[in-house]
Design a protein around this motif. Structure first.
Motif, PDB file in Angstrom:
ATOM      1  N   PHE A 128       0.841  -1.202   0.000  1.00  0.00           N
ATOM      2  CA  PHE A 128       0.000   0.000   0.000  1.00  0.00           C
ATOM      3  C   PHE A 128       0.878   1.255   0.000  1.00  0.00           C
ATOM      4  CE2 PHE A 128      -2.299   3.342   2.252  1.00  0.00           C
ATOM      5  CZ  PHE A 128      -3.500   3.353   1.559  1.00  0.00           C
ATOM      6  N   GLU A 169      -8.431  -3.979  -1.852  1.00  0.00           N
ATOM      7  CA  GLU A 169      -8.572  -2.631  -1.311  1.00  0.00           C
ATOM      8  C   GLU A 169      -9.525  -2.676  -0.126  1.00  0.00           C
ATOM      9  OE1 GLU A 169      -9.755   0.320  -4.141  1.00  0.00           O
ATOM     10  OE2 GLU A 169      -8.126  -0.123  -5.546  1.00  0.00           O
ATOM     11  N   ARG A 177      -9.261   4.950   1.306  1.00  0.00           N
ATOM     12  CA  ARG A 177      -8.544   3.666   1.373  1.00  0.00           C
ATOM     13  C   ARG A 177      -7.498   3.699   2.473  1.00  0.00           C
ATOM     14  NH1 ARG A 177     -12.618   3.899  -2.223  1.00  0.00           N
ATOM     15  NH2 ARG A 177     -12.529   2.195  -3.739  1.00  0.00           N
ATOM     16  N   ASP A 217      -3.487   1.873  -4.011  1.00  0.00           N
ATOM     17  CA  ASP A 217      -4.571   1.918  -3.036  1.00  0.00           C
ATOM     18  C   ASP A 217      -4.842   0.585  -2.328  1.00  0.00           C
ATOM     19  OD1 ASP A 217      -5.109   4.607  -3.397  1.00  0.00           O
ATOM     20  OD2 ASP A 217      -6.593   4.244  -4.990  1.00  0.00           O
ATOM     21  N   GLY A 218      -4.083  -0.440  -2.683  1.00  0.00           N
ATOM     22  CA  GLY A 218      -4.341  -1.747  -2.072  1.00  0.00           C
ATOM     23  C   GLY A 218      -3.085  -2.562  -1.883  1.00  0.00           C
TER      24      GLY A 218
END
Length: 272
Positions: A149, A252, A260, A164-165
């Motif tokens: 991330f 996510e 997020r 974002d993940g």
């Protein structure tokens, strides 16, 4: 010379001699037969006596062969029903000095289950989310990852520089699982850059959390919008659809505000 026919000295004629000899033999033979018959009769009488005794011993009840009891002392019949024995327990006594122990009343605290979270989902309306009691990893082997991330170098044209993940790389076709109990709010094969994408909303510790599973294989979605799912339930299979450079699961996570956050740190804080 002619023998006299009368007197003690008269000689027996041959015919008379033969008759006397045969008569003597018959007399002796009859005596032997009588003795043999007597022996056979004696043996027959003994056999009948033994048979009669055996019959009496096996057919007459044992009590019938015993001496007759006096009138004031009746004998039980073998045909009477059996009477069960009665056990008389001795009377119990209680020590008057024994202390009576009082058991204190226990108090119980009843806690009501926390109220569910109500979420407004497009196409579904109000969704009620019951608190999830379990959290699991989205893949069986979470140790294999590629991108974490946060900031990164874009791995492809059009890929983000701020990830974002978390990208898990357990292998193409590996099952993808829901991280907790919840409700499916999105299930599509046309997720744009996310490709085949499923989103699940959860009530975790009273907070609304959404988990998003992207880049899965076409045709692998195993759930439908509005469906209740449990922690560890399969949602699809790892693939490489959308904006992807290879088979992986892009996970996510975000809260009610849509921002997020680091899903790896969040999962490790609960799973170690």
């Amino acid at each position: 010379m002619t023998l006299p026919s009368h007197g003690r000295r008269a000689a027996a004629s041959p015919l008379h001699a033969r008759l006397r000899t045969r008569l003597t033999r018959l007399t002796r033979s009859a005596g032997g037969a009588r003795r043999a018959g007597n022996r056979r009769s004696l043996l027959a009488a003994v056999g009948m006596t033994f048979a009669a005794g055996l019959f009496a011993a096996t057919s007459i009840p044992a009590l019938a062969l015993t001496a007759t009891a006096p009138a004031d002392h009746p004998v039980a019949s073998v045909y009477e029903p059996v009477v069960e024995d009665t056990i008389l327990a001795a009377a119990q006594t209680v020590d008057s000095h024994a202390a009576i122990e009082t058991v204190p009343d226990e108090s119980y605290v009843v806690e009501l289950a926390p109220p569910p979270i109500t979420s407004q989902v497009a196409g579904l309306g109000a969704v009620s989310l019951v608190k999830s009691t379990a959290v699991v990893w989205p893949v069986v082997d979470p140790s294999r990852t590629s991108s974490g991330f946060g900031p990164r170098e874009a791995p492809c044209a059009g890929c983000s520089t701020n990830h974002d993940g978390i990208d898990f790389t357990p292998g193409n076709g590996t099952p993808v699982m829901s991280i907790a109990d919840g409700v499916v709010v999105l299930a599509t094969e046309n997720g744009g850059g996310l490709g085949v994408n499923v989103e699940v909303q959860h009530n975790i510790d009273g907070q609304l959390i959404t988990s998003s599973y992207a880049h899965m294989q076409y045709g692998s979605i195993a759930v439908a919008v509005g469906q209740q799912v449990s922690a560890g339930q399969q949602l699809g299979l790892v693939g490489t659809t959308g904006q992807s450079t290879g088979p992986h699961l892009h996970l996510e996570m975000f809260g009610a505000d849509g921002v997020r956050f680091d899903g790896m740190a969040w999962l490790k804080s609960r799973l170690g």
